[in-house]
Design an enzyme around this catalytic site. Structure first.
Site, short mmCIF file in Angstrom:
data_model
loop_
_atom_site.label_atom_id
_atom_site.label_comp_id
_atom_site.label_asym_id
_atom_site.label_seq_id
_atom_site.Cartn_x
_atom_site.Cartn_y
_atom_site.Cartn_z
N ASP A 154 -47.94 -4.94 24.28
CA ASP A 154 -48.36 -3.55 24.35
C ASP A 154 -47.14 -2.69 24.64
O ASP A 154 -46.22 -3.13 25.35
CB ASP A 154 -49.41 -3.39 25.45
CG ASP A 154 -50.08 -2.04 25.42
OD1 ASP A 154 -50.95 -1.85 24.56
OD2 ASP A 154 -49.73 -1.18 26.25
N ASN A 168 -45.68 10.28 22.41
CA ASN A 168 -46.59 11.13 21.62
C ASN A 168 -46.73 12.53 22.22
O ASN A 168 -46.73 13.54 21.50
CB ASN A 168 -47.97 10.47 21.54
CG ASN A 168 -48.14 9.61 20.30
OD1 ASN A 168 -47.42 9.77 19.31
ND2 ASN A 168 -49.06 8.67 20.34
N HIS A 178 -46.64 13.44 17.39
CA HIS A 178 -47.21 12.25 16.76
C HIS A 178 -46.33 11.70 15.65
O HIS A 178 -46.37 10.49 15.36
CB HIS A 178 -48.61 12.56 16.22
CG HIS A 178 -49.63 12.74 17.30
ND1 HIS A 178 -50.18 11.68 17.99
CD2 HIS A 178 -50.18 13.87 17.84
CE1 HIS A 178 -51.04 12.13 18.89
NE2 HIS A 178 -51.07 13.45 18.82
N ASP A 218 -45.40 7.83 15.30
CA ASP A 218 -45.55 7.03 14.09
C ASP A 218 -44.24 6.35 13.71
O ASP A 218 -44.22 5.18 13.32
CB ASP A 218 -46.00 7.92 12.93
CG ASP A 218 -47.44 8.39 13.08
OD1 ASP A 218 -48.16 7.85 13.95
OD2 ASP A 218 -47.85 9.30 12.33
N ASP A 220 -51.24 0.96 20.10
CA ASP A 220 -49.87 0.49 20.33
C ASP A 220 -49.85 -0.98 20.73
O ASP A 220 -48.98 -1.41 21.48
CB ASP A 220 -49.19 1.35 21.41
CG ASP A 220 -49.95 1.32 22.73
OD1 ASP A 220 -51.08 0.82 22.75
OD2 ASP A 220 -49.39 1.80 23.74
#
Length: 304
Positions: free
Chosen positions: A168, A176, A181, A185, A211
């Site tokens: 994770d 973010n 965002h 990405d 994630d």
């Protein structure tokens, strides 16, 4: 227990993989098939048509070898049909009629070849979209679980080890929120790229969602995993630092030696180990070696 659909897809994939690796066998089979049909076409005479049966070798060549091979077998089939037609004593009132019929049959064979190749390309694209995470181009959760299920079945049957990793991204939400965002990405794509640089052709990597990522290393013993996993973590951290992203990784990994557990139990054990890492301070790698009767133990604490 592996579902019938998963097992069937695995069998089809294995068969397709075999033909892809042995193109000479496929080409030889298509050539032999066309020649055999040509002989049968001659032996049965002009009253019975064998045009339809030529499509078998043409379809095999087109599907497994591509457009050039398919068109080659199509041309051979048209020529064999013309030779068989003449050898069987078929007389035409005009010489050009044989050429005309041959061209028409060749055009039909080529059209079938083109349609089959385009159909296969479309199916490949559809399968890739169904099995792939659109952002990272890694496998999605469904495709990864199917792959893991097949690997678990193989490992149980042959009593061989494999290593499963779940991790994770720590502080991903911070990226973010502070950078947008688009940056998030880009970060996920970067993680996917680093993972792909560390896996073999037999391995499988996936973005499970959000994630969270997973990697399956078939036939990876504890010693090999002990060398591979720290290098993977080190390169992931280096990629984050290079781009100024405040992200680290909580990684849980278990090498299952002589496994006999169920898919759900295997996934749960590695997932719980990963979340144990997060609860113990994040940014760490816990790699456990687990025999089947130690599954619950491996999920709860750092064993190695």
């Amino acid at each position: 227990m592996v579902s019938p659909n998963t097992e069937s897809r695995g069998l089809v994939a294995a068969l397709a993989g075999y033909f892809s690796r042995h193109k000479g066998i496929v080409l030889g089979g298509a050539l032999a098939g066309a020649l055999l049909i040509g002989v049968l076409d001659f032996l049965t005479g002009i009253e019975l048509s064998f045009s339809l049966f030529y499509l078998g070798p043409i379809a095999i060549a087109a599907w497994y070898l591509g457009l050039p091979a398919g068109c080659g077998i199509a041309l051979l089939s048209a020529v064999l049909w013309a030779i068989a037609d003449l050898a069987a004593g078929h007389l035409y009132s005009q010489h050009w009629m044989l050429l005309w019929n041959s061209i028409i049959r060749l055009a039909f064979f080529v059209m079938v070849t083109v349609l089959l190749v385009r159909l296969k390309d479309a199916l490949n694209v559809k399968e890739a979209l169904a099995n792939t995470d659109h952002l990272t181009r890694l496998l999605n959760r469904r495709a990864f679980n199917e792959r893991l299920e097949l690997e678990l079945k193989r490992a149980v049957r042959y009593r061989q080890a494999f290593t499963l990793v779940c991790f994770d991204l720590d502080n991903f939400k911070q990226v973010n929120d502070s950078m947008g965002h688009d940056a998030g990405d880009e970060l996920l794509q970067c993680v996917g790229t680093v993972i792909e640089s560390h896996i073999r052709d037999v391995d499988a990597a996936a973005r499970l969602g959000g994630d969270e990522f997973a990697v399956l290393f078939p036939l990876m013993e504890p010693e090999a995993a002990g060398k591979t996993l720290p290098k993977l973590r080190s390169d992931l951290l280096a990629a984050m630092e290079q781009r100024g992203w405040p992200v680290t990784f909580s990684i849980g990994a278990i090498t299952f030696v002589r496994p006999s557990g169920k898919l759900r139990d295997v996934l749960k054990a590695v997932d719980e180990l990963m979340y144990k890492v997060k609860r113990q301070g994040k940014n760490d790698l816990w790699h456990n070696v687990c025999f089947d009767d130690e599954l619950e133990e491996c999920a709860k604490k750092r064993c190695v």
